[in-house]
Every structure is written in C-alpha cells, then in structure tokens.
Design a protein around this motif. Structure first.
Motif, PDB file in Angstrom:
ATOM      1  N   ARG A 195      -2.733   1.107   8.939  1.00  5.60           N
ATOM      2  CA  ARG A 195      -3.605   0.482   9.930  1.00  5.60           C
ATOM      3  C   ARG A 195      -5.050   0.926   9.776  1.00  5.60           C
ATOM      4  O   ARG A 195      -5.966   0.149  10.034  1.00  5.60           O
ATOM      5  CB  ARG A 195      -3.107   0.776  11.344  1.00  5.60           C
ATOM      6  N   ASP A 196      -5.286   2.190   9.418  1.00  5.66           N
ATOM      7  CA  ASP A 196      -6.650   2.663   9.181  1.00  5.66           C
ATOM      8  C   ASP A 196      -6.593   3.857   8.241  1.00  5.66           C
ATOM      9  O   ASP A 196      -5.523   4.389   7.932  1.00  5.66           O
ATOM     10  CB  ASP A 196      -7.371   3.014  10.492  1.00  5.66           C
ATOM     11  N   SER A 197      -7.770   4.290   7.787  1.00  8.47           N
ATOM     12  CA  SER A 197      -7.847   5.310   6.746  1.00  8.47           C
ATOM     13  C   SER A 197      -7.414   6.690   7.225  1.00  8.47           C
ATOM     14  O   SER A 197      -7.219   7.590   6.400  1.00  8.47           O
ATOM     15  CB  SER A 197      -9.282   5.381   6.213  1.00  8.47           C
ATOM     16  N   SER A 198      -7.250   6.893   8.537  1.00  4.97           N
ATOM     17  CA  SER A 198      -6.799   8.195   9.037  1.00  4.97           C
ATOM     18  C   SER A 198      -5.299   8.377   8.931  1.00  4.97           C
ATOM     19  O   SER A 198      -4.784   9.480   9.139  1.00  4.97           O
ATOM     20  CB  SER A 198      -7.235   8.376  10.498  1.00  4.97           C
ATOM     21  N   LEU A 199      -4.560   7.315   8.601  1.00  9.67           N
ATOM     22  CA  LEU A 199      -3.101   7.363   8.528  1.00  9.67           C
ATOM     23  C   LEU A 199      -2.653   7.396   7.077  1.00  9.67           C
ATOM     24  O   LEU A 199      -3.349   6.905   6.181  1.00  9.67           O
ATOM     25  CB  LEU A 199      -2.503   6.140   9.232  1.00  9.67           C
ATOM     26  N   PRO A 200      -1.469   7.953   6.811  1.00  8.86           N
ATOM     27  CA  PRO A 200      -0.961   7.964   5.430  1.00  8.86           C
ATOM     28  C   PRO A 200      -0.482   6.574   5.016  1.00  8.86           C
ATOM     29  O   PRO A 200      -0.109   5.743   5.854  1.00  8.86           O
ATOM     30  CB  PRO A 200       0.201   8.959   5.504  1.00  8.86           C
ATOM     31  N   TRP A 201      -0.479   6.339   3.704  1.00  9.04           N
ATOM     32  CA  TRP A 201       0.031   5.073   3.174  1.00  9.04           C
ATOM     33  C   TRP A 201       1.550   5.041   3.319  1.00  9.04           C
ATOM     34  O   TRP A 201       2.220   6.061   3.154  1.00  9.04           O
ATOM     35  CB  TRP A 201      -0.332   4.928   1.703  1.00  9.04           C
ATOM     36  N   GLN A 202       2.079   3.863   3.624  1.00  9.21           N
ATOM     37  CA  GLN A 202       3.523   3.659   3.699  1.00  9.21           C
ATOM     38  C   GLN A 202       3.903   2.481   2.811  1.00  9.21           C
ATOM     39  O   GLN A 202       3.266   1.421   2.869  1.00  9.21           O
ATOM     40  CB  GLN A 202       3.965   3.384   5.139  1.00  9.21           C
ATOM     41  N   THR A 203       4.943   2.642   1.994  1.00  7.50           N
ATOM     42  CA  THR A 203       5.394   1.556   1.124  1.00  7.50           C
ATOM     43  C   THR A 203       5.956   0.411   1.961  1.00  7.50           C
ATOM     44  O   THR A 203       6.810   0.627   2.831  1.00  7.50           O
ATOM     45  CB  THR A 203       6.461   2.067   0.142  1.00  7.50           C
ATOM     46  N   VAL A 204       5.462  -0.794   1.712  1.00  7.42           N
ATOM     47  CA  VAL A 204       5.906  -1.959   2.482  1.00  7.42           C
ATOM     48  C   VAL A 204       6.580  -3.016   1.605  1.00  7.42           C
ATOM     49  O   VAL A 204       7.248  -3.911   2.127  1.00  7.42           O
ATOM     50  CB  VAL A 204       4.729  -2.594   3.251  1.00  7.42           C
ATOM     51  N   SER A 205       6.416  -2.920   0.276  1.00  5.06           N
ATOM     52  CA  SER A 205       7.046  -3.913  -0.591  1.00  5.06           C
ATOM     53  C   SER A 205       6.958  -3.440  -2.039  1.00  5.06           C
ATOM     54  O   SER A 205       6.168  -2.547  -2.374  1.00  5.06           O
ATOM     55  CB  SER A 205       6.358  -5.279  -0.460  1.00  5.06           C
ATOM     56  N   SER A 206       7.769  -4.045  -2.878  1.00  3.48           N
ATOM     57  CA  SER A 206       7.710  -3.807  -4.321  1.00  3.48           C
ATOM     58  C   SER A 206       8.284  -5.036  -5.002  1.00  3.48           C
ATOM     59  O   SER A 206       8.993  -5.842  -4.389  1.00  3.48           O
ATOM     60  CB  SER A 206       8.491  -2.551  -4.716  1.00  3.48           C
ATOM     61  N   GLY A 207       7.967  -5.197  -6.277  1.00  2.41           N
ATOM     62  CA  GLY A 207       8.470  -6.364  -6.986  1.00  2.41           C
ATOM     63  C   GLY A 207       7.852  -6.499  -8.357  1.00  2.41           C
ATOM     64  O   GLY A 207       7.173  -5.590  -8.855  1.00  2.41           O
TER      65      GLY A 207
END
Length: 455
Positions: free
Chosen positions: A290-302
C-alpha cells in the motif's frame, strides 16, 4: 460551571448548521457534468476509472452528486466485492473429444449429443461416420451443467509428445445450439535452463454457462486431456465487470526488477505488462504494497511471453491478482529467460467497475463532485435508497453518464456558480452560524466577568 440544557440545545443547533453548511460543492476539487437519459427519479451512473482516480480517498467516500442549486443528492455507491463475501470453488468436470475430418479446416465439428434429464452430457459423437485415419481431434467439450456460479478460471492438464504452446478458442452455451465467444485460451509446457515451466490456467469472463467448447488453433489437432477443472466464484451480490486503466510508466530499480506507482490504493485483479520485443520469455514474480513504509508481499507469479510461431505472435502478458488493495507494484524477472528487453515496460491494471445510483431532487443540470480529504461517506444502502429494488428494477433505471469530452476535469479553487443569482439559503445558514458563535462568545465573556459568589 454548570451549562443549562438551553445552552446545550443552542450549541447543538450550531453544530447541525455547521454540518449542513459544510456539505458544499466548493469543498470538492473536481467536478464533472452529468447527462441524464431515461426515466427517473433514480439514475444509474457507471463511474469511469479515469474520473474515479481524481478522488482523494481510496474508498470513494468523497464522491457526491449535486443539483443546480448546489444541494447534495442521496446516493448509493457499489464498489468491488469484498473478499469476505466471495467463495471460490474448484470443480472437476467431464470432457468429451470433438472429432472432424482432416480436410475440414477451421469449420466447427458437427456432433450428436446425448444428455440425461438434468442436462448432464452422456455421449458426444461426430454427426457423420469418419473413416479410420481421416479423423482429427479438433477440441474438447466440457460439461459445466452442475456448476451454478459464474466461471472464473479454466485449468487444464494434457499429455503431448513435445513441449510447446496450445492455443484454442473458448465458446459458451446453455443449450448446445447457440454459442457465445469467450475469447481465446493459451496453455504452455516449456523447458529452458534445465527447468520446466508450465502454464495451465486460463482466465474466464466470470459468467455462467452449462457447456464450454474448446477448439484448437495451434496446433490444429488437440492434445489428449488428462484433467479439466473449472473455478467458480459465488458472491452475495452481482459481480461488476473489470475496467482497464491507461498505461502506467514504471522504473527500473535494478537489473530484472521494475516498479510502478498507482494513482491511489486500488483492488487490482489483473495486470497487463507491455511486451514490446518479439521472442520475449520471462518467468516473473509480482509483489505489492500500500505504501513504501510496508514490506513487499507476493501477490502473483507466472510466465510472460511474446513469441512468434507460424508467422503469428503468441502473447501471454497478463497476471491475475487476488484483489487486495495495492498502490505500489514490483515485478521481479528471472533473467534466465532473457528478460523483458532494454526498455522499462508500462502496465495496465484492471479493477472492478464502480456504480453509483442517485435520487434526482431539485432542478438540473447535475454534476459529479469528488476530491476531498475531509468529507465522510454519505452512501446509503441501495435497498434504502430504492425500497423495492430488484435486479430487473436496477436495469430499468434511468442512465447518467459522463460525456466523453468532459473526462478532463479541472481543480476548483473557488466555488463554482451552479446557477445565476445569489444563494440566499447558504448565506442565511452561514449568517445564523456566525451569530450563534458570537452569542456563545458573549455569554462566555459575561460568565467570566461575573464575580465569584463568596461562601
């Protein structure tokens, strides 16, 4: 110091007047004229994504409709479905081969179909007897008659002697006589860099159908299916269609890593990555936050690719997302596939359409207003706005639309005159509010000057 109920009532009136005076079209930075057609007094508006992006609140709490006198209209806002109201289910389905003669070309095979009383397929045969060696398996007929929910995804597994792509058309029917095109599907089984990459999933348009017909295009003969599954989606209310954004430019953060910033937090369900170079092949992982203060979360791959086969481009450039709110996206590319080229690709994202229904009160013209960080939501439940609402009634409502030429909206720094002459009603409200505040200030000053009572 004790305050009498009389003064509390006066103060309450002041607060009410303040709230009424605050609901002004001047509080919204963007305004768009609306054109009405059909029978009112309720009108249905499909909000264009380009207009929604001028809101300052992700939940569109700052959307309003005003009439010519600047009066806010009662409305109901239907956004994308909440994840808690959805139920995904995977179904194993039966499949039947579709045969035709080798010289039939791209013609649709003629078949004889036998089904039971419930509509479940029992047997599918060619309409005419084919000689041995002349028949070609052109495709497959899937029986989805037991699935009562909209179909979201097709998942296939197959056996074939060699790796490669499988391209086929998808058609849907409820009676096996009339067929509706659902686009094309692509699955793949590839080997590269001592690894095997497979793509089994094909997105479907989210509609109901009793039967699906898959006809192979490349290669002409269909492989032997070993598994066919359909994923359905059940929701408590009708699912809005997907709407696509304009291209969004990105940045390269390091080799094989790209990021994009969306205009606001959005429930993205599909992402299309621009593949400009021919013969591009890239296994990818997509992360969001949601914003740069939060960690990245994997949402898709392909697997993304743009390959040339038999003089035609075979393209798979979309990723499916779970629909959680994201404003920043990061794509990590496995460079063993060759990457995506020298240029940073742009992306287009898809979200569920948003619909607004309002009750037209007072004289037009009406206008849509949005772009306020302080306004609270005023959306009513649709059943409250229209007490006898039903899907058929909703479809019959009058239509409101944003004219194509007015999609370019301008920030408003001062109140726009929506009608000629002075708005005496609003001036009166502000005058009463000002006098009430002065009265309360005088009362407080009088109490402070009053000498304390000696015991």
């Amino acid at each position: 110091m004790m305050v009498s109920p009389r003064w509390l009532a006066v103060l309450g009136c002041c607060l009410v007047l303040s709230a009424q005076a605050g609901e002004s079209v001047a509080n919204f930075a963007t305004q768009v004229p609306l054109t009405l057609s059909g029978e009112g007094p309720w009108y249905r508006l499909d909000l264009p994504l380009a207009v929604q992006l001028h809101a300052r609140q992700a939940d569109l709490a700052d959307v309003r409709v005003f009439n010519a006198a600047g009066e806010a209209q009662a409305y109901s806002l239907t956004r994308e479905q909440a994840p808690s109201g959805e139920r995904l289910q995977l179904h194993e389905v039966k499949w039947f081969p579709l045969y035709d003669s080798a010289d039939a070309g791209s013609a649709v095979p003629n078949v004889r179909v036998q089904s039971n009383a419930a509509g479940t397929l029992v047997q599918v045969q060619p309409s005419s007897q084919l000689e041995a060696g002349e028949e070609v398996r052109r495709g497959w007929l899937l029986d989805a008659s037991a699935i009562k929910a909209p179909l979201q995804q097709l998942i296939l597994d197959w056996s074939s002697e060699q790796d490669g792509f499988q391209r086929f058309s998808i058609e849907a029917s409820d009676d096996l006589q009339h067929w509706q095109a659902w686009g094309e599907g692509q699955v793949a089984r590839l080997s590269f860099a001592d690894e095997r990459v497979e793509q089994h999933e094909v997105a479907l348009p989210g509609q109901r159908a009793r039967y699906l017909r898959l006809l192979w295009q490349t290669p002409q003969a269909a492989p032997v299916l070993t598994s066919a599954q359909l994923q359905s989606l059940t929701t408590s209310s009708p699912v809005q269609p997907l709407v696509w954004s304009e291209p969004v430019a990105g940045n390269r953060t390091q080799a094989g890593e790209y990021t994009w910033q969306l205009p606001m937090g959005l429930r993205v369900e599909r992402l299309q990555v621009q593949l400009t170079e021919a013969n591009s092949l890239a296994p990818v992982t997509l992360a969001g936050r949601r914003d740069s203060s939060l960690p990245w979360q994997t949402v898709s791959s392909g697997l993304l690719y743009r390959l040339t086969q038999n003089g035609q481009d075979v393209v798979q450039d979309q990723l499916q997302l779970p629909g959680q709110v994201v404003q920043q996206l990061k794509l990590t590319v496995d460079d063993r596939g060759g990457g995506l080229g020298a240029e940073v690709p742009s992306v287009r994202y898809a979200v569920r359409a948003t619909q607004l229904v309002f009750l037209a009160r007072g004289a037009g013209p009406y206008r849509l207003a949005l772009g306020s960080s302080s306004e609270k939501t005023a959306s009513l439940p649709l059943a409250t706005l229209i007490p006898d609402i039903s899907p058929k009634r909703l479809e019959s409502l009058g239509q409101a639309r944003v004219e194509e030429g007015t999609l370019v909206v301008s920030p408003v720094q001062t109140p726009l005159p929506l009608n000629q002459g002075t708005d005496w009603k609003r001036l009166g409200l502000w005058a009463v509010l000002l006098l009430s505040v002065l009265f309360l200030a005088a009362m407080a000053f009088s109490l402070l000057r009053k000498p304390a009572v000696k015991p």
